[in-house]
Design a protein around this motif. Structure first.
Motif, PDB file in Angstrom:
ATOM      1  N   ILE A 107      39.977  25.317  44.247  1.00 26.25           N
ATOM      2  CA  ILE A 107      40.084  26.495  43.386  1.00 26.25           C
ATOM      3  C   ILE A 107      40.937  26.120  42.182  1.00 26.25           C
ATOM      4  N   ALA A 108      40.322  26.174  40.997  1.00 24.20           N
ATOM      5  CA  ALA A 108      41.046  25.829  39.775  1.00 24.20           C
ATOM      6  C   ALA A 108      41.912  26.980  39.300  1.00 24.20           C
ATOM      7  N   ALA A 109      41.418  28.223  39.469  1.00 26.93           N
ATOM      8  CA  ALA A 109      42.169  29.387  38.996  1.00 26.93           C
ATOM      9  C   ALA A 109      41.561  30.635  39.596  1.00 26.93           C
ATOM     10  N   VAL A 110      42.388  31.673  39.764  1.00 25.80           N
ATOM     11  CA  VAL A 110      41.920  33.010  40.101  1.00 25.80           C
ATOM     12  C   VAL A 110      42.185  33.866  38.865  1.00 25.80           C
ATOM     13  N   LEU A 111      41.111  34.254  38.176  1.00 29.09           N
ATOM     14  CA  LEU A 111      41.183  34.818  36.833  1.00 29.09           C
ATOM     15  C   LEU A 111      40.825  36.300  36.831  1.00 29.09           C
ATOM     16  N   PRO A 112      41.163  37.018  35.773  1.00 27.00           N
ATOM     17  CA  PRO A 112      40.697  38.399  35.649  1.00 27.00           C
ATOM     18  C   PRO A 112      39.182  38.490  35.781  1.00 27.00           C
ATOM     19  N   TYR A 113      38.722  39.615  36.257  1.00 23.00           N
ATOM     20  CA  TYR A 113      37.315  39.793  36.616  1.00 23.00           C
ATOM     21  C   TYR A 113      36.372  39.434  35.476  1.00 23.00           C
ATOM     22  N   ASP A 114      36.671  39.866  34.260  1.00 22.56           N
ATOM     23  CA  ASP A 114      35.735  39.715  33.153  1.00 22.56           C
ATOM     24  C   ASP A 114      36.003  38.476  32.300  1.00 22.56           C
ATOM     25  N   THR A 115      36.722  37.495  32.847  1.00 23.22           N
ATOM     26  CA  THR A 115      36.959  36.246  32.120  1.00 23.22           C
ATOM     27  C   THR A 115      35.631  35.579  31.763  1.00 23.22           C
ATOM     28  N   GLU A 116      35.536  35.034  30.553  1.00 21.27           N
ATOM     29  CA  GLU A 116      34.324  34.356  30.127  1.00 21.27           C
ATOM     30  C   GLU A 116      34.079  33.112  30.983  1.00 21.27           C
ATOM     31  N   VAL A 117      32.849  32.918  31.364  1.00 22.44           N
ATOM     32  CA  VAL A 117      32.480  31.780  32.204  1.00 22.44           C
ATOM     33  C   VAL A 117      32.494  30.510  31.351  1.00 22.44           C
ATOM     34  N   PRO A 118      33.191  29.467  31.788  1.00 21.04           N
ATOM     35  CA  PRO A 118      33.238  28.225  31.005  1.00 21.04           C
ATOM     36  C   PRO A 118      31.855  27.621  30.820  1.00 21.04           C
ATOM     37  N   PRO A 119      31.632  26.937  29.704  1.00 18.07           N
ATOM     38  CA  PRO A 119      30.336  26.289  29.476  1.00 18.07           C
ATOM     39  C   PRO A 119      29.982  25.328  30.611  1.00 18.07           C
ATOM     40  N   GLY A 120      28.746  25.395  31.077  1.00 19.20           N
ATOM     41  CA  GLY A 120      28.267  24.500  32.116  1.00 19.20           C
ATOM     42  C   GLY A 120      28.516  24.980  33.538  1.00 19.20           C
ATOM     43  N   ALA A 121      29.334  26.021  33.689  1.00 19.02           N
ATOM     44  CA  ALA A 121      29.628  26.543  35.029  1.00 19.02           C
ATOM     45  C   ALA A 121      28.560  27.546  35.453  1.00 19.02           C
ATOM     46  N   VAL A 122      28.294  27.604  36.733  1.00 20.87           N
ATOM     47  CA  VAL A 122      27.358  28.567  37.312  1.00 20.87           C
ATOM     48  C   VAL A 122      28.128  29.817  37.702  1.00 20.87           C
ATOM     49  N   LEU A 123      27.640  30.979  37.329  1.00 21.10           N
ATOM     50  CA  LEU A 123      28.248  32.247  37.722  1.00 21.10           C
ATOM     51  C   LEU A 123      27.520  32.807  38.940  1.00 21.10           C
ATOM     52  N   GLU A 124      28.275  33.119  39.979  1.00 23.51           N
ATOM     53  CA  GLU A 124      27.757  33.801  41.166  1.00 23.51           C
ATOM     54  C   GLU A 124      28.500  35.132  41.264  1.00 23.51           C
ATOM     55  N   ASP A 125      27.848  36.214  40.855  1.00 29.07           N
ATOM     56  CA  ASP A 125      28.461  37.543  40.862  1.00 29.07           C
ATOM     57  C   ASP A 125      27.973  38.275  42.105  1.00 29.07           C
ATOM     58  N   VAL A 126      28.889  38.564  43.028  1.00 30.14           N
ATOM     59  CA  VAL A 126      28.508  39.202  44.293  1.00 30.14           C
ATOM     60  C   VAL A 126      28.780  40.700  44.278  1.00 30.14           C
ATOM     61  N   GLY A 127      29.100  41.226  43.085  1.00 25.75           N
ATOM     62  CA  GLY A 127      29.258  42.664  42.939  1.00 25.75           C
ATOM     63  C   GLY A 127      30.412  43.221  43.733  1.00 25.75           C
ATOM     64  N   ASP A 128      30.113  44.202  44.592  1.00 22.30           N
ATOM     65  CA  ASP A 128      31.158  44.864  45.367  1.00 22.30           C
ATOM     66  C   ASP A 128      31.365  44.225  46.735  1.00 22.30           C
ATOM     67  N   ASP A 129      30.597  43.191  47.062  1.00 28.82           N
ATOM     68  CA  ASP A 129      30.843  42.486  48.327  1.00 28.82           C
ATOM     69  C   ASP A 129      32.226  41.842  48.285  1.00 28.82           C
ATOM     70  N   ALA A 130      32.886  41.790  49.422  1.00 24.80           N
ATOM     71  CA  ALA A 130      34.245  41.241  49.495  1.00 24.80           C
ATOM     72  C   ALA A 130      34.188  39.728  49.647  1.00 24.80           C
ATOM     73  N   VAL A 131      35.079  39.039  48.955  1.00 28.36           N
ATOM     74  CA  VAL A 131      35.205  37.588  49.089  1.00 28.36           C
ATOM     75  C   VAL A 131      36.486  37.290  49.852  1.00 28.36           C
ATOM     76  N   LEU A 132      36.328  36.790  51.073  1.00 23.04           N
ATOM     77  CA  LEU A 132      37.450  36.411  51.933  1.00 23.04           C
ATOM     78  C   LEU A 132      37.619  34.900  51.900  1.00 23.04           C
TER      79      LEU A 132
END
Length: 448
Positions: free
Chosen positions: A32-57
């Motif tokens: 884990i490189a960082a835990v960022l605010p929700y709406d942080t811009e996705v870095p170039p080349g990174a894949v975004l996986e948005d799981v919505g309201d599902d919880a991430v444990l």
């Protein structure tokens, strides 16, 4: 942030500071490189996986799994066990030293176990060593080879190749383990108490419960505490069932003794009152006890007297679950179902997902000394379980990835559907289906 390859985004990310909307950035190194605010811009080349309201444990860490491989692979195996665990949100497991042939009681036996497990592991796998009569001289070598600690029995284990320790052998093992600051994990039932209890056999669950009285656990735990006081050995009590032993543990901890304890999903979600006669899929040792006992176990979890919740997944072939409680193999298969089973009961009792993550991820990781697991925080391994907490499902044994689809949870409706499981930023299960690509590693105490 130039090396970020994945951003996992959710309205509910379970961080050590609590649940919050966040974007978790995962680096090329699987950390884990960082835990960022929700709406942080996705870095170039990174894949975004948005799981919505599902919880991430944080990925679950199960430190009590009987894989039985090699030697009894018709019961289970590393291929099936790790796939089932991945489907259930587990990213790391530690294999028990018995029920496999050979048992993990020497460094050479550990080498055999690792050779078998390596090509089959869909997740990170570590190993406990075993303390049995006559192998005190092997313990240091096992410790140096990377086992996370040593398991022993104080009463018969059920397999002849892994005998129990008598009090003198136990004291010798504890003194040796303390000499290198190892950890002893113990199946704590007193053989004298078991021998004096009525042993009727047959299909009646009440008779089986009477054959494994609370006093057997209580007396064994009292002995362990006495020896921990004498030798300073770190002692962990496995699968605590008897609530009567909780004051002993609480007092030992107040005294500063290095004593910890776990319990299991079946003790927290199933009760003796509901076990049908002949239903030996519910048989385990120590046994599932009464509802009032279960309530006390939950209170101990809340108070911190019990440290963690792990499966004690102990499977067998269906034919060994004969309707006779005296003859049937004792073990409950729950590797794939522990998270939803615990969440179902926890939410009913007013606990949150933060509690579940602590009991089933952070605490077992700490027990095993895994500093890089058990938390969603920068620098930790990017292991995640994505859960839909409000959704329900009914347990169908045919949907389980265990080698033998025998389960005490058949037909139960549970809250919490595991959407996906991630190991170092790689998806290892998706909607209950394990990935075919194998990304697991064999881990050691020195490096985890």
């Amino acid at each position: 942030m130039s090396d970020v390859r994945l951003v996992l985004r959710s309205q509910r990310v379970l961080t050590p500071e609590g649940a919050r909307p966040a974007s978790v950035a995962v680096g090329d190194d699987g950390l884990i490189a960082a835990v960022l605010p929700y709406d942080t811009e996705v870095p170039p080349g990174a894949v975004l996986e948005d799981v919505g309201d599902d919880a991430v444990l944080p990925g679950l860490v199960d430190t009590h799994v009987h894989v039985n491989d090699p030697g009894r692979t018709e019961w289970e195996g590393f291929w099936t066990a790790t796939r089932a665990a991945a489907a259930g949100g587990i990213t790391t497991l530690v294999d028990m030293p018995l029920n496999s042939l050979p048992p993990t009681t020497t460094a050479e036996h550990l080498r055999v176990k690792r050779e078998v497990a390596g090509p089959k592991a869909h997740m990170d796998v570590g190993f406990w060593g075993g303390a049995i009569p006559g192998n005190v001289g092997e313990l240091r070598g096992l410790h140096e080879a990377g086992v996370f600690g040593f398991k022993c029995f104080l009463s018969p284990s059920g397999v002849e190749e892994f005998p129990e320790l008598n009090p003198e052998e136990l004291a010798a093992a504890m003194a040796e383990i303390a000499s290198f600051d190892g950890q002893l994990i113990v199946h704590a039932e007193d053989p004298g108490r078991l021998a004096s209890a009525p042993q009727k056999g047959g299909p009646a669950y009440a008779d089986f419960l009477a054959s494994r009285p609370r006093a057997a656990e209580n007396d064994a735990i009292a002995l362990l505490i006495e020896l921990a006081r004498e030798h300073g050995t770190r002692v962990h009590i496995l699968h605590l069932s008897s609530s009567d032993a909780l004051p002993l543990i609480a007092d030992a901890r107040s005294e500063g003794l290095p004593v910890t304890a776990e319990t299991c999903p079946h003790f927290l979600t199933l009760t003796a009152e509901e076990v049908p006669d002949g239903a030996t899929e519910f048989k385990c040792c120590p046994p599932i006890r009464e509802k009032e006992n279960q309530d006390a176990l939950w209170a101990a979890l809340s108070e911190g007297t019990l440290d963690c919740v792990v499966s004690d997944h102990s499977p067998c072939t269906a034919d060994l679950k004969t309707p006779d409680f005296g003859q049937a193999w004792g073990g409950i298969s729950s590797l794939q179902l522990g998270l939803p089973a615990i969440w179902t009961e926890a939410r009913r009792r007013g606990h949150g997902l933060e509690d579940v993550a602590r009991w089933m991820s952070r605490a077992p990781a700490r027990l095993a000394g895994m500093t890089g697991k058990g938390a969603i925080a920068p620098g930790c391994e990017a292991d995640f379980a994505v859960l839909a907490p409000e959704e329900t499902f009914t347990v169908d044994p045919a949907s389980l990835h265990h080698r033998n689809q025998v389960t005490a949870y058949a037909g139960r409706t549970l809250h919490g559907v595991v959407r996906s499981t991630w190991l170092r930023g790689e998806r290892i299960a998706d909607h209950g289906t394990p990935a075919e690509k194998k990304t697991g590693r064999l881990i050691e105490r020195k490096t985890a």
